[in-house]
Write a protein that holds these residues in place. Sequence first.
Motif, PDB file in Angstrom:
ATOM      1  N   GLU A 257       0.822  -1.211   0.000  1.00 53.61           N
ATOM      2  CA  GLU A 257       0.000   0.000   0.000  1.00 53.61           C
ATOM      3  C   GLU A 257       0.850   1.252   0.000  1.00 53.61           C
ATOM      4  N   CYS A 258       1.903   1.241   0.806  1.00 55.72           N
ATOM      5  CA  CYS A 258       2.753   2.417   0.930  1.00 55.72           C
ATOM      6  C   CYS A 258       3.465   2.728  -0.393  1.00 55.72           C
ATOM      7  N   GLY A 259       3.966   1.698  -1.058  1.00 55.58           N
ATOM      8  CA  GLY A 259       4.605   1.910  -2.362  1.00 55.58           C
ATOM      9  C   GLY A 259       3.615   2.458  -3.380  1.00 55.58           C
ATOM     10  N   TYR A 260       2.405   1.920  -3.369  1.00 57.84           N
ATOM     11  CA  TYR A 260       1.331   2.363  -4.266  1.00 57.84           C
ATOM     12  C   TYR A 260       0.994   3.832  -4.006  1.00 57.84           C
ATOM     13  N   GLU A 261       0.870   4.176  -2.748  1.00 58.18           N
ATOM     14  CA  GLU A 261       0.539   5.555  -2.374  1.00 58.18           C
ATOM     15  C   GLU A 261       1.634   6.516  -2.829  1.00 58.18           C
ATOM     16  N   GLN A 262       2.896   6.125  -2.655  1.00 57.15           N
ATOM     17  CA  GLN A 262       4.009   6.984  -3.082  1.00 57.15           C
ATOM     18  C   GLN A 262       3.987   7.207  -4.589  1.00 57.15           C
ATOM     19  N   GLY A 263       3.673   6.137  -5.346  1.00 56.41           N
ATOM     20  CA  GLY A 263       3.605   6.269  -6.800  1.00 56.41           C
ATOM     21  C   GLY A 263       2.449   7.143  -7.241  1.00 56.41           C
ATOM     22  N   ALA A 264       1.292   6.954  -6.618  1.00 54.95           N
ATOM     23  CA  ALA A 264       0.117   7.758  -6.960  1.00 54.95           C
ATOM     24  C   ALA A 264       0.372   9.232  -6.679  1.00 54.95           C
ATOM     25  N   ARG A 265       1.043   9.527  -5.548  1.00 53.19           N
ATOM     26  CA  ARG A 265       1.333  10.914  -5.196  1.00 53.19           C
ATOM     27  C   ARG A 265       2.412  11.513  -6.107  1.00 53.19           C
ATOM     28  N   ALA A 266       3.308  10.678  -6.594  1.00 54.06           N
ATOM     29  CA  ALA A 266       4.318  11.165  -7.542  1.00 54.06           C
ATOM     30  C   ALA A 266       3.644  11.623  -8.838  1.00 54.06           C
ATOM     31  N   ALA A 267       2.568  10.922  -9.213  1.00 48.17           N
ATOM     32  CA  ALA A 267       1.830  11.282 -10.428  1.00 48.17           C
ATOM     33  C   ALA A 267       0.880  12.447 -10.198  1.00 48.17           C
ATOM     34  N   ASN A 268       0.310  12.512  -8.990  1.00 46.77           N
ATOM     35  CA  ASN A 268      -0.664  13.551  -8.658  1.00 46.77           C
ATOM     36  C   ASN A 268      -0.550  13.865  -7.166  1.00 46.77           C
ATOM     37  N   PRO A 269       0.194  14.917  -6.810  1.00 49.25           N
ATOM     38  CA  PRO A 269       0.446  15.227  -5.390  1.00 49.25           C
ATOM     39  C   PRO A 269      -0.816  15.441  -4.558  1.00 49.25           C
ATOM     40  N   SER A 270      -1.922  15.795  -5.187  1.00 48.08           N
ATOM     41  CA  SER A 270      -3.149  16.062  -4.435  1.00 48.08           C
ATOM     42  C   SER A 270      -4.099  14.869  -4.390  1.00 48.08           C
ATOM     43  N   ILE A 271      -3.655  13.723  -4.884  1.00 44.70           N
ATOM     44  CA  ILE A 271      -4.537  12.553  -4.949  1.00 44.70           C
ATOM     45  C   ILE A 271      -4.888  12.044  -3.545  1.00 44.70           C
ATOM     46  N   GLU A 272      -6.077  11.462  -3.424  1.00 51.28           N
ATOM     47  CA  GLU A 272      -6.508  10.859  -2.169  1.00 51.28           C
ATOM     48  C   GLU A 272      -6.479   9.343  -2.325  1.00 51.28           C
ATOM     49  N   VAL A 273      -5.879   8.660  -1.352  1.00 50.26           N
ATOM     50  CA  VAL A 273      -5.770   7.202  -1.411  1.00 50.26           C
ATOM     51  C   VAL A 273      -6.618   6.588  -0.298  1.00 50.26           C
ATOM     52  N   LEU A 274      -7.656   5.861  -0.698  1.00 48.98           N
ATOM     53  CA  LEU A 274      -8.498   5.151   0.259  1.00 48.98           C
ATOM     54  C   LEU A 274      -7.938   3.751   0.451  1.00 48.98           C
ATOM     55  N   GLN A 275      -7.992   3.233   1.672  1.00 45.14           N
ATOM     56  CA  GLN A 275      -7.442   1.898   1.882  1.00 45.14           C
ATOM     57  C   GLN A 275      -8.236   1.123   2.915  1.00 45.14           C
ATOM     58  N   ASN A 276      -8.325  -0.180   2.671  1.00 43.61           N
ATOM     59  CA  ASN A 276      -8.950  -1.107   3.619  1.00 43.61           C
ATOM     60  C   ASN A 276      -8.187  -2.411   3.612  1.00 43.61           C
ATOM     61  N   MET A 277      -8.142  -3.065   4.756  1.00 47.66           N
ATOM     62  CA  MET A 277      -7.614  -4.416   4.866  1.00 47.66           C
ATOM     63  C   MET A 277      -8.790  -5.372   5.088  1.00 47.66           C
ATOM     64  N   THR A 278      -8.671  -6.574   4.569  1.00 53.11           N
ATOM     65  CA  THR A 278      -9.786  -7.516   4.623  1.00 53.11           C
ATOM     66  C   THR A 278      -9.955  -8.147   5.994  1.00 53.11           C
ATOM     67  N   GLY A 279      -8.864  -8.440   6.681  1.00 52.72           N
ATOM     68  CA  GLY A 279      -8.977  -9.098   7.984  1.00 52.72           C
ATOM     69  C   GLY A 279      -7.638  -9.251   8.656  1.00 52.72           C
ATOM     70  N   THR A 280      -7.635  -9.980   9.766  1.00 54.40           N
ATOM     71  CA  THR A 280      -6.407 -10.138  10.558  1.00 54.40           C
ATOM     72  C   THR A 280      -5.983 -11.604  10.692  1.00 54.40           C
ATOM     73  N   THR A 281      -6.650 -12.489   9.972  1.00 58.53           N
ATOM     74  CA  THR A 281      -6.292 -13.908   9.987  1.00 58.53           C
ATOM     75  C   THR A 281      -6.047 -14.385   8.560  1.00 58.53           C
ATOM     76  N   GLY A 282      -5.595 -15.622   8.427  1.00 53.55           N
ATOM     77  CA  GLY A 282      -5.328 -16.181   7.109  1.00 53.55           C
ATOM     78  C   GLY A 282      -6.548 -16.234   6.207  1.00 53.55           C
ATOM     79  N   ALA A 283      -7.744 -16.203   6.785  1.00 52.99           N
ATOM     80  CA  ALA A 283      -8.981 -16.218   5.988  1.00 52.99           C
ATOM     81  C   ALA A 283      -9.095 -14.991   5.092  1.00 52.99           C
ATOM     82  N   ALA A 284      -8.340 -13.950   5.413  1.00 52.76           N
ATOM     83  CA  ALA A 284      -8.398 -12.704   4.637  1.00 52.76           C
ATOM     84  C   ALA A 284      -7.878 -12.875   3.212  1.00 52.76           C
ATOM     85  N   TRP A 285      -7.166 -13.949   2.959  1.00 51.62           N
ATOM     86  CA  TRP A 285      -6.633 -14.189   1.614  1.00 51.62           C
ATOM     87  C   TRP A 285      -7.654 -14.855   0.691  1.00 51.62           C
ATOM     88  N   ASN A 286      -8.741 -15.307   1.235  1.00 50.18           N
ATOM     89  CA  ASN A 286      -9.672 -16.103   0.426  1.00 50.18           C
ATOM     90  C   ASN A 286     -11.119 -15.702   0.701  1.00 50.18           C
TER      91      ASN A 286
END
Length: 330
Positions: free
Chosen positions: A161-190
């Motif tokens: 996420e952090c790398g993505y955010e840095q790239g998006a801001r490099a392209a557009n310094p005023s861009i807003e990045v929304l983020q969510n994580m699916t979960g805190t256990t292995g079930a979050a992958w599926n």
Amino acid sequence: MKKTLLSLIALAGMSATALAADVKPALVYGTGGKFDKSFNEAAYAGAEKFKAETGIDYRDFEPTGDTQGEQAIRNFASKGYNPVVAVSFAWTSAIEKVAAEFPDTKFVIVDSVVDLPNVRSVVYKEEEGSYLVGILAGMASKTGKVGFVGGMDIPLIRKFECGYEQGARAANPSIEVLQNMTGTTGAAWNDPVRGGELTKNQIDQGADVIYAAAGATGLGVLQTAADNGKLSIGVDSNQNHLHPGSVLTSMVKRVDLAVYNAYADAKADKFAAGTQALGVKEDGVAYALDDNNAKLVTEDMKAAVEKAKADIIAGTVKVHDYMSDNSCPK
């Protein structure tokens, strides 16, 4: 003389057979399933390539939980499989235990580091690949808002996420990045349903490009973006073909190389332990461009991302690694 020559040829043939027999590969996937069209499937592709080129088969196992992973790794080692490749940070403690118990077996772990003399650790500079796709997202967005849906909430996924955010801001310094994580256990992958729900929520907030770094959960992200006429970004494997014209690009992480190289190096008796860190320069991470997304990536976008790629290789652009200090610069 002729008889001696024939004997030498026969011995050479026996030695080659013995060498091939010594390579008995095994592969333990991360939770999320072999055919997740992402991380695990990339590992599968590497094993299949080795099999196709050498004729040497391998055994694999799809754990559904952490205890199964350790059991599979120990089971393969006890039955003489060598090398044993485990793809996922989740198997770190398992590899630490089992590799110590079987010092003559070669092990490989992907996405983590285990410092033992018979273990090769393969890690990736996901922040660099994510930076590249972030530039494309920032340039493609019409709303000035882009999204990120991660799988399990761990530092590794924050690194994406952090790398993505840095790239998006490099392209557009005023861009807003929304983020969510699916979960805190292995079930979050599926959990593609949950992935889709998080994506729809981000779309409702104005995001028009959403990057998924969530294993099989990401399939729900890509599907929901396509259903709502928005762009998505795939991960690990090239996922552009899943929704042609809707997947802007994919951050390709060459897990297939980690698996293939482990088996090929063992076969050639060139296996070495230690840590390998693969980034843009090593072709370990990249952005995907093909017929499925060619119309989405303009010449200006391609020029910008290629310049960023060259700058990363040259060292003039340094992408911050979230895992170095558990923070992301704003």
